[in-house]
Design an enzyme around this catalytic site. Structure first.
Site, PDB file in Angstrom:
ATOM      1  N   ASP A  26       0.851  -1.197   0.000  1.00 54.79           N
ATOM      2  CA  ASP A  26       0.000   0.000   0.000  1.00 54.79           C
ATOM      3  C   ASP A  26       0.883   1.241   0.000  1.00 54.79           C
ATOM      4  O   ASP A  26       1.594   1.510   0.969  1.00 54.79           O
ATOM      5  CB  ASP A  26      -0.910  -0.046   1.234  1.00 54.79           C
ATOM      6  N   ASP A  30      -4.041   4.009   2.592  1.00 58.40           N
ATOM      7  CA  ASP A  30      -5.493   3.850   2.736  1.00 58.40           C
ATOM      8  C   ASP A  30      -5.898   2.417   3.065  1.00 58.40           C
ATOM      9  O   ASP A  30      -7.084   2.116   3.188  1.00 58.40           O
ATOM     10  CB  ASP A  30      -6.222   4.333   1.482  1.00 58.40           C
ATOM     11  N   ASP A  34      -1.694  -0.930  -3.984  1.00 63.80           N
ATOM     12  CA  ASP A  34      -1.863  -0.103  -5.179  1.00 63.80           C
ATOM     13  C   ASP A  34      -0.592  -0.146  -6.021  1.00 63.80           C
ATOM     14  O   ASP A  34       0.403  -0.786  -5.660  1.00 63.80           O
ATOM     15  CB  ASP A  34      -2.221   1.334  -4.788  1.00 63.80           C
ATOM     16  N   ASP A 208      -8.152 -14.406 -17.920  1.00 59.20           N
ATOM     17  CA  ASP A 208      -9.060 -14.913 -16.899  1.00 59.20           C
ATOM     18  C   ASP A 208     -10.171 -15.747 -17.554  1.00 59.20           C
ATOM     19  O   ASP A 208     -10.706 -15.383 -18.599  1.00 59.20           O
ATOM     20  CB  ASP A 208      -9.673 -13.725 -16.157  1.00 59.20           C
ATOM     21  N   GLU A 267      -5.812 -19.026 -18.005  1.00 58.59           N
ATOM     22  CA  GLU A 267      -6.419 -19.683 -16.857  1.00 58.59           C
ATOM     23  C   GLU A 267      -7.510 -20.581 -17.441  1.00 58.59           C
ATOM     24  O   GLU A 267      -8.637 -20.143 -17.668  1.00 58.59           O
ATOM     25  CB  GLU A 267      -7.034 -18.682 -15.884  1.00 58.59           C
TER      26      GLU A 267
END
Length: 543
Positions: A26, A30, A34, A208, A267
């Site tokens: 992070d 927050d 990210d 995906d 995948e």
């Protein structure tokens, strides 16, 4: 291993590190990982010794499924960064000789995607807007029943009815409507999405639900419940349909048009290794995750069966096998293999076995730290849609997505900036001992094991792409050789075993002992054996 002459495509033997973006690091405090946090930790990944990173979705999303519900395929979610931040990350990764793969989610969009809003507004019928998705009239006297008996992977029916009476298909959450990949506009849009990110310089894509984009045109009933149990074991009318390969032939042409060996990994679940190998034919994708290896029984018979069948299937299409032990959708290996000391020992052994096999390997963040599954997250903290969709009977996948511990001290152990205490999932209070900072100081830590193994894999000419030769072994032991001069042995049994030994130890997942056998040879030379403990893998070289 790295090919100094660049004659072998990089992805055939690469070790690729999966970053679950929200849980890696992070950067702004927050509590959510990210792109800024990833940028700060890139040197760690370079030192670890991986060849590339795969980033889970960072696109604008309502986060109904952790970002796998994409509202805009050409931007970055503001909570995770910006396109400028992504470009900076990509450049810094390349400066460290790390390639970057991004997640592509083509089976479905978010219900917040402009296309779906347009489809809802268009009303029932075969309008162009609705044809991008799979809208159908219901069954029953008044259309009150779903069009068929298909189930969502997350639980419950795979259909949701809209106000005008039609139903739309969502194989995952209702917020993830499935696209109609027989629609030319859908196909053209995703070619442009590929080009958008390739033009920015990404090195590849993880696709995906690569097996799911084409559904049987008749949408037939399956005739049973708990359909997810058939995944990878039997045919399903909404997965692994033959037409899906037409899409990947088109994508392969796009990828090949760019310099620098751009690639894509599927995948994909298929009910035989041979059908899985179809995804990596020479004119389709470059890799497909080998989930059979992840599911292998903890036995010599179980692992050898999976290894042999996988290598044979990919050899038919002249591809390499892509090994994986963990990802953001499955229980972590330490817990899956029994938990505690036994689970950790087995996870370390399995990791070393995987890295010795021919082909490419994927490492999920925290695997190199030996992190366990977090099985006691408070119910109020659970965010996986499986929790709600199952009626609070399935806790879902949050336990493998807990933020990484980077430093000692108190939770969340350096996940964010100094003095930051926020994390989107709570981090166990005892994870300080498993943190990167702690393990860097421990001579026999899992982190040091992975660093050593990855360094050897890069340097030893036998490792990476190629073949293996099984050696004779008794009991629950696997031994194989790779040329030149490399041997890997793993004891999957409950008792120590003695193996003939000559050469030099390279590394082992646990302590091993080399002993001189009683009685020297007739020529006066010594004879040696290696004592291999249970749940242990060892590498040695005779070169």
């Amino acid at each position: 291993m790295t090919d100094p002459n660049n004659t072998v495509p990089w992805f055939r033997d690469a070790v690729i590190y999966q970053i679950y973006v929200r849980s890696f690091a992070d950067g702004d405090g927050d509590g959510v990982g990210d792109l800024a946090g990833i940028r700060q930790r890139l040197p760690y990944l370079a030192e670890l010794g991986v060849d590339a990173v795969w980033l889970t979705p960072f696109y604008p999303s309502p986060m109904a499924d952790g970002g796998y519900d994409v509202a805009d395929y050409r931007d970055v979610d503001p909570t995770l960064g910006s396109l400028a931040e992504f470009d900076a990350l990509l450049g810094e990764a390349h400066d460290l000789d790390l390639r970057v793969i991004v997640d592509l989610v083509p089976n479905h969009t978010s219900s917040a995607h402009p296309w779906f809003a347009e489809a809802l507004a268009a009303g029932p019928g075969s309008s162009p807007a609705r044809d991008r998705y799979l809208f159908r009239p219901g069954r029953g006297e008044h259309g009150e029943l779903p069009p068929n008996d298909w189930e969502s992977v997350f639980g419950g029916p795979a259909w949701t009815r809209v106000e005008d009476g039609e139903w739309y298909l969502h194989l995952f959450a209702p917020e993830q409507p499935d696209l109609n990949w027989r629609n030319p506009e859908v196909r053209a849009e995703f070619v442009e999405v590929l080009r958008f990110w390739l033009d920015r310089g990404v090195d590849g894509f993880r696709v995906d639900v690569a097996h799911g984009m084409i559904k049987h045109p008749d949408l037939p009933d399956i005739g049973r419940t708990q359909q997810i149990q058939l995944l990878g074991r039997d045919e399903l009318p909404y997965f692994d349909q033959d037409e899906v390969h037409e899409i990947y032939r088109e994508w392969r042409a796009v990828l090949d048009a760019y310099p620098g060996q751009r690639m894509a990994v599927a995948e994909a679940w298929a009910h035989t290794p041979e059908r899985l190998a179809r995804y990596v034919r020479s004119d389709e994708l470059h890799q497909a995750f080998n989930f059979e290896f992840l599911d292998a029984d903890w036995s010599a018979i179980g692992f050898r069966k999976v290894i042999d069948s996988s290598l044979a299937a990919t050899a038919l299409v002249r591809a390499t096998t892509t090994w994986v032990l963990a990802n953001h959708d499955v229980r972590r290996p330490v817990t899956r293999y029994g938990g505690g000391e036994v689970g950790l020992r087995r996870a370390r052994a399995a990791g070393l076995l995987m890295l010795a096999l021919p082909g490419s390997a994927y490492v999920y963040q925290g695997e190199e730290l030996g992190l366990p599954e977090v099985t006691d997250l408070p119910e109020e903290a659970l965010q996986d849609p499986m929790w709600e969709r199952s009626g609070h009977t399935e806790r879902g996948r949050d336990g493998c997505r807990v933020p990484l511990p980077w430093s000692d001290g108190t939770p969340p152990f350096g996940f964010g900036p100094p003095d930051s205490t926020a994390s989107w999932l709570p981090v166990p209070t005892d994870w300080g001992a498993l943190s990167v900072a702690s393990q860097q100081q421990q001579q026999e830590s899992t982190l040091r094991l992975y660093r050593a193994a990855l360094a050897i894999r890069r340097q030893h000419p036998a490792l990476g792409d190629g073949t293996l030769t099984w050696q004779d072994s008794a009991g629950d032991v696997l031994v194989f050789a790779r040329e030149p001069g490399f041997t890997c042995a793993v004891n999957l049994g409950a008792e120590p075993v003695r193996l003939p030994f000559s050469g030099r130890l390279l590394c082992s997942s646990d302590r091993v002992t080399v002993l001189e056998e009683e009685g020297a040879g007739t020529d006066g030379t010594a004879s040696w054996c290696l004592v291999l403990p249970p749940d242990t893998t060892v590498w040695w070289t005779t070169d």
